[in-house]
Write a protein that holds these residues in place. Sequence first.
Motif, PDB file in Angstrom:
ATOM      1  N   ALA A   1       0.906  -1.082   0.041  1.00 18.64           N
ATOM      2  CA  ALA A   1      -0.045  -0.005   0.194  1.00 18.64           C
ATOM      3  C   ALA A   1       0.829   1.088   0.032  1.00 18.64           C
ATOM      4  O   ALA A   1       1.781   1.119   0.558  1.00 18.64           O
ATOM      5  N   GLU A   2       0.458   2.272  -0.813  1.00 17.96           N
ATOM      6  CA  GLU A   2       1.496   3.620  -0.681  1.00 17.96           C
ATOM      7  C   GLU A   2       0.270   4.637  -0.363  1.00 17.96           C
ATOM      8  O   GLU A   2      -0.834   4.878  -0.575  1.00 17.96           O
TER       9      GLU A   2
ATOM     10  N   LEU B   1      -1.451   2.581   6.849  1.00 20.75           N
ATOM     11  CA  LEU B   1      -0.922   2.157   5.857  1.00 20.75           C
ATOM     12  C   LEU B   1      -0.839   0.748   5.864  1.00 20.75           C
ATOM     13  O   LEU B   1      -1.052  -0.116   4.645  1.00 20.75           O
ATOM     14  N   GLU B   2      -0.395   0.234   7.028  1.00 20.69           N
ATOM     15  CA  GLU B   2      -0.470  -1.400   7.141  1.00 20.69           C
ATOM     16  C   GLU B   2      -1.751  -1.973   7.050  1.00 20.69           C
ATOM     17  O   GLU B   2      -1.919  -3.154   6.446  1.00 20.69           O
ATOM     18  N   PHE B   3      -2.896  -1.563   7.632  1.00 18.29           N
ATOM     19  CA  PHE B   3      -4.238  -2.185   7.336  1.00 18.29           C
ATOM     20  C   PHE B   3      -4.617  -2.178   6.081  1.00 18.29           C
ATOM     21  O   PHE B   3      -5.372  -2.653   5.561  1.00 18.29           O
ATOM     22  N   THR B   4      -4.200  -0.891   5.115  1.00 17.40           N
ATOM     23  CA  THR B   4      -4.720  -0.684   3.768  1.00 17.40           C
ATOM     24  C   THR B   4      -4.057  -1.976   2.976  1.00 17.40           C
ATOM     25  O   THR B   4      -4.877  -2.214   2.351  1.00 17.40           O
ATOM     26  N   ALA B   5      -2.896  -2.066   3.548  1.00 18.93           N
ATOM     27  CA  ALA B   5      -2.102  -3.222   2.613  1.00 18.93           C
ATOM     28  C   ALA B   5      -2.671  -4.671   3.040  1.00 18.93           C
ATOM     29  O   ALA B   5      -2.804  -5.413   2.136  1.00 18.93           O
ATOM     30  N   VAL B   6      -3.110  -4.968   4.271  1.00 15.60           N
ATOM     31  CA  VAL B   6      -3.942  -6.023   4.634  1.00 15.60           C
ATOM     32  C   VAL B   6      -5.148  -6.222   3.736  1.00 15.60           C
ATOM     33  O   VAL B   6      -5.395  -7.266   3.294  1.00 15.60           O
TER      34      VAL B   6
END
Length: 728
Positions: free
Chosen positions: A98-99, A116-121
């Motif tokens: 995620a960016e 950002l981390e949860f968006t990537a998840v």
Amino acid sequence: MSHDLHTSSEGTIFALDIGTRSVVGLIVEPLGDKFRVIDCAIQEHSERSMLDGQIHDIVAVAEVIQQVKERLAEKHGPLTKVAVAAAGRSLRTRRATAEMEIRQHVAFSRDDVLTLEFTAVQEAQAQLAQELNDLDSTRYYCVGYSVVRYLLDDEPIGSLIDQHGDTASVEVIATFLPRIVVDSLLAALKRCDLEMSALTLEPIAAINVLIPPTMRRLNIALIDIGAGTSDVALTEEGTITAYGMVPVAGDEITDALMNAFLLDFPMAEQVKRSLNGNETVTFQDILGIDHTLPSAEIVAAIDGEINKLAQKIAEKILELNGRAPQAVMLIGGGSLTPKLTEKVAGMLELPAARVAVRGADAIQQFVESHPLINGPEFVTPVGIAVAARRHPLKYITVTVNELQLRIFDLRKMNVGDALIAAGLDIRRLHGRPGLAMTVTMNGRMRIIPGEHGTAASITKNGEPVGLDAPIDNEDKIVVIRGTDGKDAQALVADVCGNSPLIELSINGQAVCLEPLVFINGVEQSTETPLADRDQVEIRMPQTIAEALRQTGFHPLEAETLKFRLNGQEFEWPRHEIHLLQNGRPASLQQPIQPGDEIVYEQHPLPLPAIKQVIPPEEWIQEEVHVMFNEQRVAVKTGQLDITMNGNPVTADATLTDGAIITVKALPGKPPVFSDVFRFVEVSLVQPEGSGVMRLITRVNGEDATFQTEIKSGDKLELYWEKSKTSGQ
């Protein structure tokens, strides 16, 4: 004696390991830091109701569970709660990134990193759903994720907190458990009147009892070889990094024995289990013939299948880990396959001592010895019981914006997990920044940022919390999306900065000149709002005209008289300008310097007559060209018709502002001899003392009168001649 099961220190634990071939049930009693196995029951499935860890026939599996439960309940009283595990092979692992643009962030905060981390998840969750053609990504529980790396402006960085840059990104490995796996487990237990008191994952259960936390920084592969499948789990840096499954296991070895020695399945299973610890094995084939063979000879006959099993396991480890691990642990009934450890070690190019079967002896620190618990097949069931006590994982019910959710508490869940389970888009919770505006100032591009969006308001039970706040049963979470920032707004004054003023004197009065502002070529004030893509020029006044215009000494609108003549616009000066710069005459376009003394005066001019402003070309009339007494003469014919604002006027009429004038020539009568006299000077008086004379008029040598018509090219003569009578 009856035990109402729970996971407190006073009660016993009923643990079930629901495998592909059989269901293992344990009654375990906590004793301080250890556990004592009180009883054990094993029941094989009568049909293929399990496939790769997934319950395919809930009714059939429930019947086997019921049999195990009843056998144990006869000795230990009613069993109402049970600890179970989901098979590691049913897990799905995905890598995603995620960016986020951070150039407008004052500083990157802990909450920004979590977002950002949860968006990537969520991206990994969406990828998984897309691959499996599932429209609902929330059907997959995130059972854990680990950050692979953070990037700042595409360069790896240890931490993003308080960093500044253009873009921040994170890459994660997220692991998901399909909800259907849990739902089918719950359905099977419900048919047996059992409540799920705790649930874990089979590889986590095994690792928790086999690998102490002090060893989990090592890169270790745990292989659970069952009947139908071999599960692979890898641990490194204190976390389980990957899961996988190989559809080759103990049944392939049994099938090889059946084919090699003409055995039925039960006899082949018996031979397989007898190979360890016995030099010879006696068995009867399907023809009723008894055989007694050395174990080594039997193993040699199935060496190809053992090689195949070892190769598949080694390939899966290398695929998941990218390299050989530091050590390999084998558990499960299939791990007792002869020569398997040395073959796996050889294929991974590891020392033989680095690959070992771990049985009940490896978990003595957790479980007191028990005659029934003596093989590697009991590691996972005991691990499930231990997890029920030490890592109780349960469902918790929470409410997110009035939507009630049952979240599978596979790890210590937090608010972010609840929002993902609710299907909320984590990235969109923060208000979007307003659109930026781009303007070009004096040839250089400038970006004016929009207003920051506000962060989401998240409360848990009425108290403000962050995404990493832990959640408990019955928590009520309310999320209010942040407001979007306003689009960029700016006045010219906000972006032009401070420019040095020019001080000078005009008509004896000191003045300060400010910068001139031109937006898209049009002069504006510094209080003018800017718009996207505006071309802005900001400069100081450069000429006397610009200085006068800014200070109000030069009212341009009163400068000229405007009128229309035959459809064309014309202007006529109304004032006469007297201009001095430092005592010397100057023009309006003269450059200025700080300290200049300028004297400026306007004197009004009288209004002109029409004949003063009519251009010569508008006076054109028809002409007849003749020679008069050897002199070329142009005789104008016709007359001019002049109107102003629709009224007839003469050429001497005074012009008014805004007047509409028409001038046109009207054709006249053909000219006669006497018309020439208007254009030449000639005397018609007889010369004195010359006697009697007569006036001669001729046209082209012929006698003519003053009324004789003339035309271009005619030769006219006029002179006095002595009369013939006077000479007699």
